[in-house]
Design a protein around this motif. Sequence first.
Motif, PDB file in Angstrom:
ATOM      1  N   MET A   1      64.205  32.331  53.657  1.00 31.92           N
ATOM      2  CA  MET A   1      63.911  32.317  52.667  1.00 31.92           C
ATOM      3  C   MET A   1      62.303  33.187  52.345  1.00 31.92           C
ATOM      4  N   PRO A   2      62.228  34.090  51.156  1.00 31.06           N
ATOM      5  CA  PRO A   2      60.993  35.212  51.350  1.00 31.06           C
ATOM      6  C   PRO A   2      60.135  34.639  51.489  1.00 31.06           C
ATOM      7  N   VAL A   3      58.944  35.485  52.103  1.00 28.27           N
ATOM      8  CA  VAL A   3      57.456  34.841  52.332  1.00 28.27           C
ATOM      9  C   VAL A   3      56.554  35.198  50.943  1.00 28.27           C
ATOM     10  N   PHE A   4      56.091  35.142  50.273  1.00 30.44           N
ATOM     11  CA  PHE A   4      54.833  36.343  49.567  1.00 30.44           C
ATOM     12  C   PHE A   4      53.240  35.415  50.330  1.00 30.44           C
ATOM     13  N   ILE A   5      52.582  36.682  49.626  1.00 30.70           N
ATOM     14  CA  ILE A   5      50.903  36.513  49.816  1.00 30.70           C
ATOM     15  C   ILE A   5      50.690  36.930  48.369  1.00 30.70           C
ATOM     16  N   VAL A   6      50.209  35.240  47.898  1.00 36.64           N
ATOM     17  CA  VAL A   6      49.592  34.925  46.465  1.00 36.64           C
ATOM     18  C   VAL A   6      48.029  34.768  46.833  1.00 36.64           C
ATOM     19  N   THR A   7      47.774  35.840  45.767  1.00 33.52           N
ATOM     20  CA  THR A   7      46.074  35.871  45.841  1.00 33.52           C
ATOM     21  C   THR A   7      45.975  35.266  44.420  1.00 33.52           C
TER      22      THR A   7
ATOM     23  N   SER B   1      42.811  34.102  41.287  1.00 34.27           N
ATOM     24  CA  SER B   1      41.714  34.844  41.235  1.00 34.27           C
ATOM     25  C   SER B   1      41.319  33.903  40.045  1.00 34.27           C
ATOM     26  N   GLU B   2      40.058  33.330  40.117  1.00 35.69           N
ATOM     27  CA  GLU B   2      39.027  33.071  39.365  1.00 35.69           C
ATOM     28  C   GLU B   2      37.743  34.182  38.416  1.00 35.69           C
ATOM     29  N   ARG B   3      38.099  34.245  37.486  1.00 37.26           N
ATOM     30  CA  ARG B   3      37.125  35.589  36.986  1.00 37.26           C
ATOM     31  C   ARG B   3      36.687  35.909  35.949  1.00 37.26           C
ATOM     32  N   GLN B   4      35.719  35.587  35.427  1.00 37.59           N
ATOM     33  CA  GLN B   4      34.867  36.584  34.551  1.00 37.59           C
ATOM     34  C   GLN B   4      35.235  37.818  34.594  1.00 37.59           C
ATOM     35  N   LEU B   5      33.378  38.267  35.097  1.00 38.83           N
ATOM     36  CA  LEU B   5      33.425  39.724  35.097  1.00 38.83           C
ATOM     37  C   LEU B   5      33.185  40.317  36.967  1.00 38.83           C
ATOM     38  N   LEU B   6      32.955  39.110  37.337  1.00 42.35           N
ATOM     39  CA  LEU B   6      32.620  38.690  39.216  1.00 42.35           C
ATOM     40  C   LEU B   6      34.309  37.464  39.535  1.00 42.35           C
ATOM     41  N   SER B   7      34.757  37.989  40.559  1.00 45.28           N
ATOM     42  CA  SER B   7      36.023  36.754  40.675  1.00 45.28           C
ATOM     43  C   SER B   7      35.621  36.302  42.119  1.00 45.28           C
ATOM     44  N   ASP B   8      36.614  34.931  42.122  1.00 44.24           N
ATOM     45  CA  ASP B   8      36.597  34.391  43.205  1.00 44.24           C
ATOM     46  C   ASP B   8      38.209  34.295  43.393  1.00 44.24           C
ATOM     47  N   ARG B   9      38.368  34.495  44.821  1.00 40.69           N
ATOM     48  CA  ARG B   9      39.682  35.060  45.622  1.00 40.69           C
ATOM     49  C   ARG B   9      40.420  34.482  46.776  1.00 40.69           C
ATOM     50  N   VAL B  10      41.313  34.090  46.696  1.00 35.19           N
ATOM     51  CA  VAL B  10      42.012  33.213  47.995  1.00 35.19           C
ATOM     52  C   VAL B  10      43.352  33.800  47.867  1.00 35.19           C
ATOM     53  N   ASN B  11      43.659  33.924  49.778  1.00 34.23           N
ATOM     54  CA  ASN B  11      45.230  34.141  49.566  1.00 34.23           C
ATOM     55  C   ASN B  11      45.542  32.850  49.930  1.00 34.23           C
ATOM     56  N   PHE B  12      46.833  32.554  49.905  1.00 37.22           N
ATOM     57  CA  PHE B  12      47.660  32.049  50.287  1.00 37.22           C
ATOM     58  C   PHE B  12      49.072  32.390  50.814  1.00 37.22           C
TER      59      PHE B  12
ATOM     60  N   ALA C   1      56.521  31.017  43.448  1.00 38.57           N
ATOM     61  CA  ALA C   1      55.108  31.567  44.403  1.00 38.57           C
ATOM     62  C   ALA C   1      54.419  32.183  43.883  1.00 38.57           C
ATOM     63  N   GLY C   2      54.488  32.569  42.523  1.00 37.92           N
ATOM     64  CA  GLY C   2      53.254  32.734  41.775  1.00 37.92           C
ATOM     65  C   GLY C   2      52.655  31.377  41.363  1.00 37.92           C
ATOM     66  N   GLN C   3      53.794  31.147  40.501  1.00 35.02           N
ATOM     67  CA  GLN C   3      53.629  29.676  39.246  1.00 35.02           C
ATOM     68  C   GLN C   3      53.202  28.268  40.342  1.00 35.02           C
ATOM     69  N   LEU C   4      54.100  28.240  41.466  1.00 32.22           N
ATOM     70  CA  LEU C   4      53.267  26.966  42.814  1.00 32.22           C
ATOM     71  C   LEU C   4      52.082  27.210  42.762  1.00 32.22           C
ATOM     72  N   VAL C   5      52.026  28.212  42.805  1.00 30.04           N
ATOM     73  CA  VAL C   5      49.665  28.749  43.632  1.00 30.04           C
ATOM     74  C   VAL C   5      49.271  27.782  42.023  1.00 30.04           C
TER      75      VAL C   5
ATOM     76  N   ASN D   1      35.966  31.206  31.750  1.00 31.55           N
ATOM     77  CA  ASN D   1      37.020  31.686  33.064  1.00 31.55           C
ATOM     78  C   ASN D   1      37.851  31.803  32.930  1.00 31.55           C
ATOM     79  N   GLU D   2      39.282  32.539  33.760  1.00 31.42           N
ATOM     80  CA  GLU D   2      40.498  32.481  34.048  1.00 31.42           C
ATOM     81  C   GLU D   2      41.353  32.133  34.773  1.00 31.42           C
ATOM     82  N   VAL D   3      42.242  31.487  35.105  1.00 31.63           N
ATOM     83  CA  VAL D   3      42.749  31.638  36.451  1.00 31.63           C
ATOM     84  C   VAL D   3      44.667  33.056  36.626  1.00 31.63           C
ATOM     85  N   SER D   4      44.132  33.296  37.694  1.00 28.54           N
ATOM     86  CA  SER D   4      45.146  34.166  37.510  1.00 28.54           C
ATOM     87  C   SER D   4      45.992  34.991  39.176  1.00 28.54           C
ATOM     88  N   VAL D   5      47.186  34.663  39.403  1.00 31.75           N
ATOM     89  CA  VAL D   5      47.875  35.161  40.491  1.00 31.75           C
ATOM     90  C   VAL D   5      48.519  37.038  40.597  1.00 31.75           C
TER      91      VAL D   5
END
Length: 98
Positions: free
Chosen positions: A1-7, A9-20, A30-34, A68-72
């Motif tokens: 099964m393929p492996v993806f890097i999913v980033t 992000s939660e932001r308004q003007l600045l963002s906090d982001r992490v990778n899985f 993969a994005g929906q799982l995160v 703020n909102e969450v995106s991948v």
Amino acid sequence: MPVFIVTLSERQLLSDRVNFHVEAETAEAAGQLVLDATADEPNESGLRPVRLPDGQKTVLEPGDVDGNEVSVSVRPVDQPDAVATQIGACWHLDLSAP
């Protein structure tokens, strides 16, 4: 099964982001799982917890922002510069900027 890097992000003007690193059939899955593993709202400490089914966990620290909102952004693990899909409402800001 393929492996993806999913980033995630939660932001308004600045963002906090992490990778899985997420194993899934498709980039969209993969994005929906995160997104599904991310709390809908920050907790009483102001942190938004994220815990994936495989045990990966972290928190997003949104700070004092409203609306703020969450995106991948999902990328193949073997092509980290190639975006496979993006899920979220506002991709007009460059999340790659430091």
